[in-house]
Design a protein around this motif. Structure first.
Motif, mmCIF file in Angstrom:
data_model
loop_
_atom_site.group_PDB
_atom_site.id
_atom_site.type_symbol
_atom_site.label_atom_id
_atom_site.label_comp_id
_atom_site.label_asym_id
_atom_site.label_seq_id
_atom_site.Cartn_x
_atom_site.Cartn_y
_atom_site.Cartn_z
ATOM 1 N N VAL A 108 91.387 77.411 23.922
ATOM 2 C CA VAL A 108 91.785 77.724 25.526
ATOM 3 C C VAL A 108 90.724 76.739 26.370
ATOM 4 O O VAL A 108 91.407 75.815 27.306
ATOM 5 C CB VAL A 108 91.432 79.084 25.826
ATOM 6 C CG1 VAL A 108 91.442 79.496 27.193
ATOM 7 C CG2 VAL A 108 92.781 80.090 25.184
ATOM 8 N N LEU A 134 88.140 79.530 33.856
ATOM 9 C CA LEU A 134 88.266 80.768 32.809
ATOM 10 C C LEU A 134 87.946 82.121 33.696
ATOM 11 O O LEU A 134 88.811 82.921 33.456
ATOM 12 C CB LEU A 134 87.390 80.753 31.625
ATOM 13 C CG LEU A 134 87.724 79.479 30.647
ATOM 14 C CD1 LEU A 134 86.459 79.428 29.850
ATOM 15 C CD2 LEU A 134 88.975 80.265 29.771
ATOM 16 N N LEU A 139 90.310 84.781 31.602
ATOM 17 C CA LEU A 139 90.536 84.719 30.361
ATOM 18 C C LEU A 139 88.946 84.063 29.661
ATOM 19 O O LEU A 139 88.849 83.401 28.376
ATOM 20 C CB LEU A 139 91.315 83.270 30.184
ATOM 21 C CG LEU A 139 92.728 83.516 30.095
ATOM 22 C CD1 LEU A 139 93.511 82.189 29.932
ATOM 23 C CD2 LEU A 139 93.195 84.657 29.017
ATOM 24 N N ARG A 142 88.750 84.916 26.087
ATOM 25 C CA ARG A 142 89.624 84.228 25.283
ATOM 26 C C ARG A 142 89.455 83.028 25.074
ATOM 27 O O ARG A 142 90.122 81.993 24.575
ATOM 28 C CB ARG A 142 91.181 84.339 25.408
ATOM 29 C CG ARG A 142 91.271 85.994 25.781
ATOM 30 C CD ARG A 142 91.386 86.797 24.546
ATOM 31 N NE ARG A 142 92.499 86.451 23.625
ATOM 32 C CZ ARG A 142 92.531 86.650 22.439
ATOM 33 N NH1 ARG A 142 91.303 86.933 21.836
ATOM 34 N NH2 ARG A 142 93.728 86.490 21.809
ATOM 35 N N ARG A 143 88.181 82.312 25.421
ATOM 36 C CA ARG A 143 87.917 80.812 25.697
ATOM 37 C C ARG A 143 87.952 80.317 24.170
ATOM 38 O O ARG A 143 88.341 78.921 24.101
ATOM 39 C CB ARG A 143 86.546 80.727 26.195
ATOM 40 C CG ARG A 143 85.349 80.996 25.468
ATOM 41 C CD ARG A 143 84.104 80.862 26.013
ATOM 42 N NE ARG A 143 83.953 79.185 26.291
ATOM 43 C CZ ARG A 143 83.373 78.509 27.176
ATOM 44 N NH1 ARG A 143 83.034 79.351 28.298
ATOM 45 N NH2 ARG A 143 83.270 77.227 27.237
ATOM 46 N N LEU A 150 97.662 83.812 21.662
ATOM 47 C CA LEU A 150 97.808 84.481 22.955
ATOM 48 C C LEU A 150 98.919 84.811 23.293
ATOM 49 O O LEU A 150 100.037 84.340 22.682
ATOM 50 C CB LEU A 150 97.314 83.173 24.151
ATOM 51 C CG LEU A 150 95.975 82.675 23.791
ATOM 52 C CD1 LEU A 150 95.882 81.647 24.966
ATOM 53 C CD2 LEU A 150 94.893 83.695 24.090
ATOM 54 N N GLN A 154 99.157 85.083 28.843
ATOM 55 C CA GLN A 154 97.962 84.518 28.661
ATOM 56 C C GLN A 154 97.986 83.046 28.634
ATOM 57 O O GLN A 154 97.320 82.058 29.126
ATOM 58 C CB GLN A 154 97.166 85.127 27.484
ATOM 59 C CG GLN A 154 96.655 86.348 27.539
ATOM 60 C CD GLN A 154 96.026 86.835 26.390
ATOM 61 O OE1 GLN A 154 96.477 86.772 25.295
ATOM 62 N NE2 GLN A 154 94.897 87.771 26.558
ATOM 63 N N ARG A 157 98.186 81.427 31.912
ATOM 64 C CA ARG A 157 96.940 81.600 32.621
ATOM 65 C C ARG A 157 96.255 80.197 32.156
ATOM 66 O O ARG A 157 95.768 79.681 33.068
ATOM 67 C CB ARG A 157 96.103 82.762 32.159
ATOM 68 C CG ARG A 157 96.683 83.912 32.869
ATOM 69 C CD ARG A 157 95.919 85.174 32.326
ATOM 70 N NE ARG A 157 96.504 86.358 32.868
ATOM 71 C CZ ARG A 157 96.294 86.729 34.108
ATOM 72 N NH1 ARG A 157 95.501 86.229 34.986
ATOM 73 N NH2 ARG A 157 97.052 87.779 34.649
#
Ligand SMILES: Nc1ncnc2c1ncn2[C@@H]1O[C@H](COP(=O)(O)OP(=O)(O)O)[C@@H](O)[C@H]1O
Ligand SMILES: [Mg+2]
Length: 333
Positions: A108, A134, A139, A142-143, A150, A154, A157
């Protein structure tokens, strides 16, 4: 950027299409398009499949060049730009896609960082921007995930964060919520609304989902066979669509069963509320004007603060004159 040049930028229209035409060989995809999008506006484009919507967006980010006319970004005609001159444009106009277009082998954070790398931004600054983004799209946790890990919402995003990382002025969205479930769609729309308000970002979006236009856009244009057949504030177009194609597109968003009939000797009327005069159905006044009135079907919704809707009523007898002050349009069925 100096304050002076920022002020100049702010004073010009961010996006203007003048006399745009686009041909692919013999096929005319777009014709005589004139549109202006204001700073901070969310502008929707609707139209049937093949109407030319995606072609129009591809002209705005110069993936395509027009056959005729001008695309002005902040007053500058982008058709005339060389590859080098295009670089700043690429930063000003960003895009998000229906299928997200993320890099599967990158996390991500790395996906969001990519445009910064390509623009030659130094690592510490890249890290700072990625963290900001982020946060903005929610997020942070979820980096280090990969796109496959995802949900659709997401992924979009990440698409939005990547699009915003170079601080564009215009965001183009081509069916950005079409691959999402209703809940994720709502969340993404909320995010776009937030970004529009907080960053003053100008957004041009294409969708076939009328509720996206209704909930998010300020103005809308209807494209048909490469031409703009209607445009205006969303409440106006939804409340009283003028063009046949607009009616067809918008009819899909109504739950309408026209089989309702009155009893023997009764007359059916449709009372239309288009927002034009700011009227709301005044049931007491309607019932006084129409003795024996029964509501057969209908409802009212609000778009941009205007009451829009249709009431189908059955009445014993009718004096249409009396109703002109009580509804924007009255139709005898
Ligand atoms: N690169 C292209 N080459 C040839 N024809 C194209 C190309 N892109 C789009 N078209 C044609 O132009 C018309 C408009 O397409 P498009 O802009 O994708 O419409 P929409 O996004 O509204 O569905 C269609 O007839 C399509 O087949
Ligand atoms: Mg398309």
């Amino acid at each position: 950027m100096t304050r002076f040049s920022q002020e100049i930028l702010a004073s010009v229209i961010p996006l203007q299409l003048r006399g745009i035409g686009k041909r692919y060989g013999d096929l005319t995809a777009l014709q005589d398009i004139d549109l202006s999008v204001q700073r901070g506006e969310i502008f929707g484009i609707i139209g049937r499949s093949g109407a030319g919507k995606s072609s129009l967006l591809r002209l705005i980010n110069r993936l395509e060049t027009p056959s005729e006319g001008q695309v002005l970004i902040n007053g500058q005609d982008i058709a005339a730009l060389t590859t080098t001159q295009l670089r700043p444009l690429r930063r000003q106009v960003a895009m998000i896609f229906q299928h997200f277009n993320l890099m599967a082998t990158r996390t991500v954070a790395e996906n969001i960082e990519l445009p910064l790398r390509m623009a030659g931004v130094p690592p510490p600054e890249r890290l700072r921007r990625v963290d900001e983004l982020l946060q903005l799209v929610g997020l942070v946790e979820r980096r280090d995930a990969y796109p496959a890990q995802l949900s659709g919402g997401q992924k979009q995003r990440v698409g939005i964060a990547r699009a915003l990382v170079l601080e564009p002025q215009i965001l183009l969205c081509d069916e950005a919520t079409s691959a999402l479930d209703p809940e994720s769609t709502q969340a993404i729309l909320q995010l776009l609304r937030d970004i529009n308000r907080r960053l003053g970002l100008t957004i041009v979006l294409i969708t076939h989902e009328m509720e996206v236009i209704r909930d998010l856009c300020h103005r809308v244009a209807v494209l048909e066979r490469g031409q703009v057949v209607e445009q205006g504030e969303v409440w106006r177009v939804f409340g009283d669509p003028k063009h046949e194609v607009s009616r067809i597109l918008l009819a899909g968003s109504e739950h309408r069963d026209d089989s309702a009939r009155g009893a023997e000797g009764e007359v059916l009327l449709d009372l239309h509320y288009t927002g034009a005069r700011g009227l709301e159905p005044d049931l007491a006044a309607l019932s006084a004007a129409l003795p024996g009135l029964r509501l057969v079907q209908g409802g009212v919704e609000r778009i941009q603060g205007r009451a829009l809707g249709r009431l189908r009523v059955a009445v014993g007898n009718v004096d249409l004159e009396k109703l002109s002050a009580l509804a924007d349009r009255v139709e005898r069925i």
